[in-house]
Design a protein around this motif. Structure first.
Motif, PDB file in Angstrom:
ATOM      1  N   ILE A  88       0.815  -1.213   0.000  1.00  0.00           N
ATOM      2  CA  ILE A  88       0.000   0.000   0.000  1.00  0.00           C
ATOM      3  C   ILE A  88       0.856   1.275   0.000  1.00  0.00           C
ATOM      4  CG2 ILE A  88      -0.309   0.259   2.499  1.00  0.00           C
ATOM      5  CD1 ILE A  88      -3.297   0.814   1.899  1.00  0.00           C
ATOM      6  N   ARG A 117      -6.123   3.216  -1.544  1.00  0.00           N
ATOM      7  CA  ARG A 117      -5.801   2.782  -0.182  1.00  0.00           C
ATOM      8  C   ARG A 117      -7.076   2.338   0.536  1.00  0.00           C
ATOM      9  NH1 ARG A 117      -0.752   4.497   1.175  1.00  0.00           N
ATOM     10  NH2 ARG A 117      -1.139   4.693   3.403  1.00  0.00           N
ATOM     11  N   TYR A 163      -2.195   4.841   7.885  1.00  0.00           N
ATOM     12  CA  TYR A 163      -3.190   5.609   7.139  1.00  0.00           C
ATOM     13  C   TYR A 163      -3.573   6.865   7.911  1.00  0.00           C
ATOM     14  CZ  TYR A 163      -7.459   6.617   4.531  1.00  0.00           C
ATOM     15  OH  TYR A 163      -8.429   7.217   3.790  1.00  0.00           O
TER      16      TYR A 163
END
Length: 174
Positions: A88, A117, A163
Motif C-alpha cells: 500500500i 488505499r 493511514y
C-alpha cells in the motif's frame, strides 16, 4: 414397479440375499423391479438392515475435504490481502491512453492514492470477515486459526495507524 402386487417367496429370498450381500437398497429395488419401501419392508420383516458404514465414511471424508478446501481458500485470501496491505505504501503507477493519437502516458506516485488505499483496506476487512466466518464453521485447528486472525488484526492495526498518520499530515486544500 410392482407396487400393490404381492412379492413372491422366491423374490423375497433373493432380496434378502442381496441385502445380506451388502447391496444398497435402491440398487436392489431396481434389480427386482420393486419400490424402495418394499425392499425396506422385506428387510425389516427379516430382521436385516442396510450397512450404511460406507455412506458414513464417504460423508465424513467429504466433510474433511470441504474443511481442507476452506483452509486453502482462507490461506489464499489471507496471502492476497497481506500482499495488498504490504504494498500500500509502495510507489504507485498511474497511466492513461488518450488524445487523437491514443498516446500512452504514465506517472509514478509516491504511494497509492487515497481511494486505492481505501479499497485495499476495505478488501482486507472483507477478507478478515470471511476468514472469521470460516473459522467459526471449522472447529478444528482453533489455535492455528486464532494465530491467523491475530496476524490479520496486527496488519489492520499497522495499516490503520499508517493511514491515520498520513491523512493527518496531508494539507487541506482551499
Amino acid at each position: 414397479m410392482a407396487r400393490g402386487r404381492p412379492v413372491d417367496d422366491e423374490t423375497r429370498e433373493r432380496v434378502r440375499e442381496a441385502i445380506r450381500a451388502g447391496d444398497p437398497r435402491n440398487t436392489i429395488a431396481r434389480k427386482f423391479g420393486l419400490s424402495g419401501s418394499t425392499v425396506s419392508s422385506i428387510a425389516k420383516r427379516a430382521g436385516l438392515s442396510f450397512d450404511r458404514s460406507a455412506v458414513a465414511a464417504a460423508t465424513k471424508a467429504r466433510s474433511v475435504d470441504l474443511a481442507a478446501g476452506r483452509t486453502r481458500l482462507a490461506e489464499k485470501m489471507l496471502a492476497a490481502s497481506e500482499d495488498m496491505l504490504d504494498r500500500i505504501d509502495d510507489p504507485y503507477l498511474v497511466f492513461s491512453f488518450g488524445g487523437k493519437e491514443n498516446a500512452y502516458n504514465e506517472h509514478t506516485l509516491a504511494s497509492a492514492p487515497v481511494d486505492v488505499r481505501r479499497n485495499v483496506i476495505t478488501t482486507a476487512g472483507i477478507v478478515f470477515d470471511k476468514l472469521t466466518r470460516i473459522v467459526e464453521k471449522d472447529n478444528g485447528g482453533l489455535e492455528q486459526a486464532v494465530g491467523v486472525l491475530d496476524q490479520i488484526a496486527d496488519g489492520f492495526k499497522a495499516a490503520a495507524e499508517k493511514y491515520r498518520s498520513e491523512t493527518v499530515d496531508e494539507p487541506v486544500g482551499d
